[in-house]
Design an enzyme around this catalytic site. Structure first.
Site, short mmCIF file in Angstrom:
data_model
loop_
_atom_site.label_atom_id
_atom_site.label_comp_id
_atom_site.label_asym_id
_atom_site.label_seq_id
_atom_site.Cartn_x
_atom_site.Cartn_y
_atom_site.Cartn_z
N ASP A 1 8.65 3.28 -1.96
CA ASP A 1 8.05 1.89 -2.77
C ASP A 1 8.09 2.47 -3.98
O ASP A 1 7.37 3.21 -4.55
CB ASP A 1 6.50 1.74 -2.35
CG ASP A 1 5.89 0.46 -2.62
OD1 ASP A 1 5.36 -0.25 -1.66
OD2 ASP A 1 6.22 -0.14 -3.69
N ASP B 1 8.52 -2.92 -6.18
CA ASP B 1 6.96 -3.52 -6.51
C ASP B 1 7.24 -4.30 -7.63
O ASP B 1 7.62 -4.19 -8.83
CB ASP B 1 6.18 -2.37 -7.00
CG ASP B 1 4.66 -2.80 -7.04
OD1 ASP B 1 4.11 -3.35 -6.11
OD2 ASP B 1 4.17 -2.70 -8.06
N GLU C 1 9.84 -7.09 -3.90
CA GLU C 1 8.45 -7.77 -4.02
C GLU C 1 8.40 -8.48 -5.17
O GLU C 1 8.43 -8.37 -6.29
CB GLU C 1 7.29 -6.61 -4.04
CG GLU C 1 6.15 -7.41 -3.52
CD GLU C 1 4.93 -6.98 -4.27
OE1 GLU C 1 5.06 -6.62 -5.47
OE2 GLU C 1 3.77 -7.70 -3.98
N HIS D 1 -0.24 -4.40 3.14
CA HIS D 1 -1.13 -3.95 2.18
C HIS D 1 -2.06 -4.51 1.32
O HIS D 1 -3.36 -4.15 0.65
CB HIS D 1 -1.13 -2.36 1.78
CG HIS D 1 0.05 -2.63 0.72
ND1 HIS D 1 1.07 -3.25 0.64
CD2 HIS D 1 -0.43 -2.55 -0.60
CE1 HIS D 1 1.74 -3.23 -0.57
NE2 HIS D 1 0.61 -2.82 -1.49
N ASP D 2 -1.95 -5.91 0.75
CA ASP D 2 -2.36 -6.43 -0.25
C ASP D 2 -3.10 -7.82 0.45
O ASP D 2 -3.59 -8.60 -0.46
CB ASP D 2 -1.30 -7.11 -1.10
CG ASP D 2 -0.53 -6.07 -1.77
OD1 ASP D 2 0.43 -6.11 -2.52
OD2 ASP D 2 -1.34 -4.95 -2.08
O1 ISL Z 1 -0.58 -9.98 -2.68
C1 ISL Z 1 -0.40 -10.30 -3.71
C2 ISL Z 1 0.24 -11.30 -3.58
O2 ISL Z 1 -0.16 -12.21 -2.41
C3 ISL Z 1 -0.92 -9.76 -4.98
O3 ISL Z 1 -2.37 -9.33 -4.72
C4 ISL Z 1 -0.22 -8.34 -5.24
O4 ISL Z 1 -1.03 -7.66 -6.35
C5 ISL Z 1 1.09 -8.96 -5.78
O5 ISL Z 1 1.83 -9.04 -4.79
C6 ISL Z 1 1.57 -7.30 -6.45
O6 ISL Z 1 1.47 -6.36 -5.64
C7 ISL Z 1 2.03 -5.29 -5.83
O7 ISL Z 1 1.84 -4.72 -7.26
C8 ISL Z 1 0.45 -4.27 -7.35
C9 ISL Z 1 -0.37 -3.55 -6.35
O8 ISL Z 1 -1.66 -3.69 -6.60
C10 ISL Z 1 0.02 -4.01 -4.97
O9 ISL Z 1 -0.41 -3.19 -3.91
C11 ISL Z 1 1.75 -4.12 -4.68
O10 ISL Z 1 1.91 -4.49 -3.57
C12 ISL Z 1 0.80 -3.57 -8.77
O11 ISL Z 1 1.36 -2.55 -8.75
#
Ligand code: ISL
Length: 647
Positions: free
Chosen positions: A184, A290, A351, A422-423
């Protein structure tokens, strides 16, 4: 200066990938049909006229914001071209991915935190399930303000998770079993403790000052000094942090300890390409990138439009969710970081929160050599809903969503298929809520979700626990929530006058903590995750939904998931073939055929999207059932599934 929207008609907006996705996103949030904007009356309206007419409803400046985005991106929506046979065959196109959240997967040393050795000990488990590629959420050195998504050193492993030698052993362990591994890569921002940021604030006018978005100004003793713009953080509050020792504001789209990198700086881009090459040389097969669509910010970091900020819940997002130099940066990273021996190799899965179907097609167009595929988040909530809403997800929406998505994608396009990560709270719990306590229903929905994810045309990304029907947790209170987003949102609600109980009740439905509870390996204390005290509460004690119990049970979600993966592996049509949707008028049954090449079997998949028994749709092609759940040759039980070989 002539206004940007001079002469633009609304049909021009809707013919543009960014315009179309943005409009579709707004319609999705409003729960409205695209016919609202494709009818000739609206389509032929000048954007300026529409902006004026809509101003009382959506506020001023929205039309100009659209015109600005169109001006920055000259592309038009490309027609789906090519054929399934022509589409290039890279390893990842038919792979089954499995996301490991290392912190909660397996602890090997009893400190209550999952680690790399624990994952090594579970590689045979992942191989037995049929996983082709493991995606590790961040394992780099980090102070863990955001559980590893705040990287302090990109070339070191987080102490609590192990060492570089452990990671080398894990990479070799995957490859020895014929599996691959991607990491990641979090490069939209670094931890405030990263040496680059420390050097930047020690000497803001020095070489590292331009690695970040630092701006002069001061909050003023009485707090009268405003930050450089009105952008808000995804984790509550302003997106700017005052750094006294540097006498600068620093931009952070996420937590105040996650400092946005300035990708306009070629030195930053060179650093990231070097990190990628370093890990590729260690045997890493690619990266999940990310929030990679946020890296290009609009020059000058202008204020966000008020109306868009209110509608999307975050101010400023139109200035970076698909920024002016995004394609350029991605192409440069792809060619500088991934070109091994001339051929473009390695996987870049983006992402890309907020990116819709057309933007995703643009970013993952093989001709552009940018990303390979993207995560489109519109599947995670029903139209008009957001993650924090406490509602029952109707699986029938999946038929609408995937029929639209997969019909709009051409043979050269690829969709990442996922329900959990995980989000987000567990999809199984979004569908069943408290009814997930019924083991029969929980098993049926777990199998239905696995079937949709593994049998549709696309690249499936399982999240740890999905294969055993994992569900949300009954957290007792704020002290059991560890996620910075959850805790900041709770504090924001408390500051707005809500009681502790009210604030907790509003955070709980959407808390990312639900997905981060320890993996349930076996019955008993801490489910075999750790011999110590787990870092995150995992108080579920339901019988029959641990790995050990499910692997021994032929009718379990685990066994069904393994069998689906096995079918994909044995039949190319299921892994990489085309798709033809059937029974379009049935709201309750989602049916499709996976089509193969010359001489290859075709497969019929039927899924009951409701909690009621239904008859199978009429006119299905003749087919021999091979895998079934709660179904027979005429009926589909609640969330019943039939996978049949045609012919
Ligand atoms: O899940 C999400 C959108 O549906 C948001 O909550 C999420 O924060 C966003 O997609 C970005 O996520 C990524 O970057 C963030 C980190 O907190 C998340 O865990 C990661 O997946 C910041 O690095």
């Amino acid at each position: 200066m002539a206004r940007r929207d001079a002469g633009i008609r609304f049909r021009d907006v809707y013919a543009h990938p960014v315009g179309r996705d943005a409009v579709d996103k707004i319609l999705l949030q409003l729960g409205r049909s695209p016919r609202w904007v494709t009818n000739p009356l609206v389509a032929n309206l000048r954007l300026r006229t529409l902006g004026t007419l809509a101003a009382p409803l959506i506020g001023p400046g929205v039309a100009d914001a659209f015109a600005h985005i169109l001006a920055e991106h000259p592309e038009r929506i490309g027609q789906a071209t090519g054929s399934d046979e022509q589409a290039k065959r890279s390893w990842w196109e038919s792979a089954v991915f499995y996301q490991v959240y290392p912190r909660s997967f397996q602890d090997s040393d009893g400190d209550g935190i999952g680690d790399l050795r624990g994952i090594i000990d579970r590689l045979d488990y992942l191989h037995d399930l049929g996983v082709d590629c493991v995606w590790l959420s961040p394992i780099f050195d980090s102070p863990n303000e955001d559980m590893g998504y705040d990287v302090r050193d990109y070339r070191a492993v987080m102490t609590e998770m192990g060492t570089l030698a452990d990671l080398d052993e894990l990479i070799a362990g995957c490859h020895d079993r014929g599996m691959r591994i991607i990491l990641d890569l979090v490069v939209n921002h670094t931890s405030a403790q990263h040496e680059w940021f420390q050097a930047a604030i020690a000497d803001p006018d020095g070489p590292y000052g331009d690695y970040y978005h630092l701006r002069p100004g001061a909050p003023g003793e009485d707090g009268s000094g405003a930050p450089p713009n009105n952008w808000t953080s995804f984790f509550s509050g302003s997106a700017w942090r005052w750094i006294p020792e540097a006498e600068r504001w620093a931009l952070h789209l996420f937590a105040p300890e996650q400092m946005d990198l300035n990708w306009e700086n070629p030195a930053v881009r060179a650093e990231v390409a070097d990190i990628v090459r370093w890990w590729r040389a260690r045997g890493i097969d690619g990266f999940r990138m990310d929030v990679i669509n946020y890296i290009s910010k609009r020059a000058g970091l202008p204020d966000g439009n008020e109306a868009i900020g209110r509608l999307m819940g975050f101010f400023g997002i139109e200035n970076y969710f698909f920024g002016p130099r995004l394609h350029e940066y991605l192409h440069e990273l792809r060619t500088a970081g991934f070109t091994g021996g001339g051929a473009l190799d390695g996987l870049m899965v983006g992402e890309t929160p907020g990116v819709g179907i057309e933007m995703g097609r643009l970013l993952s167009d093989p001709e552009r050599a940018e990303l390979d595929l993207v995560f489109n988040f519109d599947v995670l909530e029903m139209p008009g809903r957001i993650r924090w809403d406490d509602y029952s997800y109707d699986l029938r929406y999946l038929k609408t969503y995937y029929t639209q998505l997969l019909t709009r994608l051409g043979p050269g396009d690829h969709a990442a298929l996922f329900f959990d990560n995980h989000d987000n709270p567990r999809m199984l719990s979004k569908v069943l809520g408290a009814r997930a306590d019924d083991p029969r229903l929980r098993t049926a929905v777990g199998k239905a979700l696995a079937t949709i994810q593994l049998m549709l045309r696309g690249v499936p990304f399982l999240f740890q626990g999905q294969e055993i029907g994992a569900i949300d947790q009954d957290f007792a209170g704020l002290d059991e929530l560890r996620d910075v987003e959850s805790r900041n949102r709770h504090a924001e609600l408390r500051a707005a006058g809500h009681s502790d109980a009210e604030a907790f009740a509003q955070v709980l439905p959407g808390a990312r903590d639900h997905a981060r509870t320890p993996m349930r390996w076996e019955p008993g204390t801490h489910s075999g995750f750790t011999t110590g005290a787990p870092w995150q509460a995992g108080n579920e004690n339901s019988i029959g939904f641990t790995v050990a119990e499910q692997m021994d049970e032929p009718d379990s979600v685990w066994s069904f998931t393994r069998d689906l993966i096995r079918l994909r592996r044995e039949h190319r049509a299921l892994a990489a073939g085309g798709i033809r949707f059937l029974a379009p008028r049935s709201r309750d049954c989602f049916a499709w055929v996976r089509t193969g090449g010359e001489g290859e079997d075709e497969w019929l998949i039927e899924v009951n999207l409701t909690d009621r028994q239904i008859s199978r749709p009429r006119g299905m092609p003749k087919a021999e059932p091979v895998l079934a759940s709660a179904a027979d040759d005429s009926m589909l039980g609640p969330y019943g599934v039939l996978v049949s070989r045609c012919g």
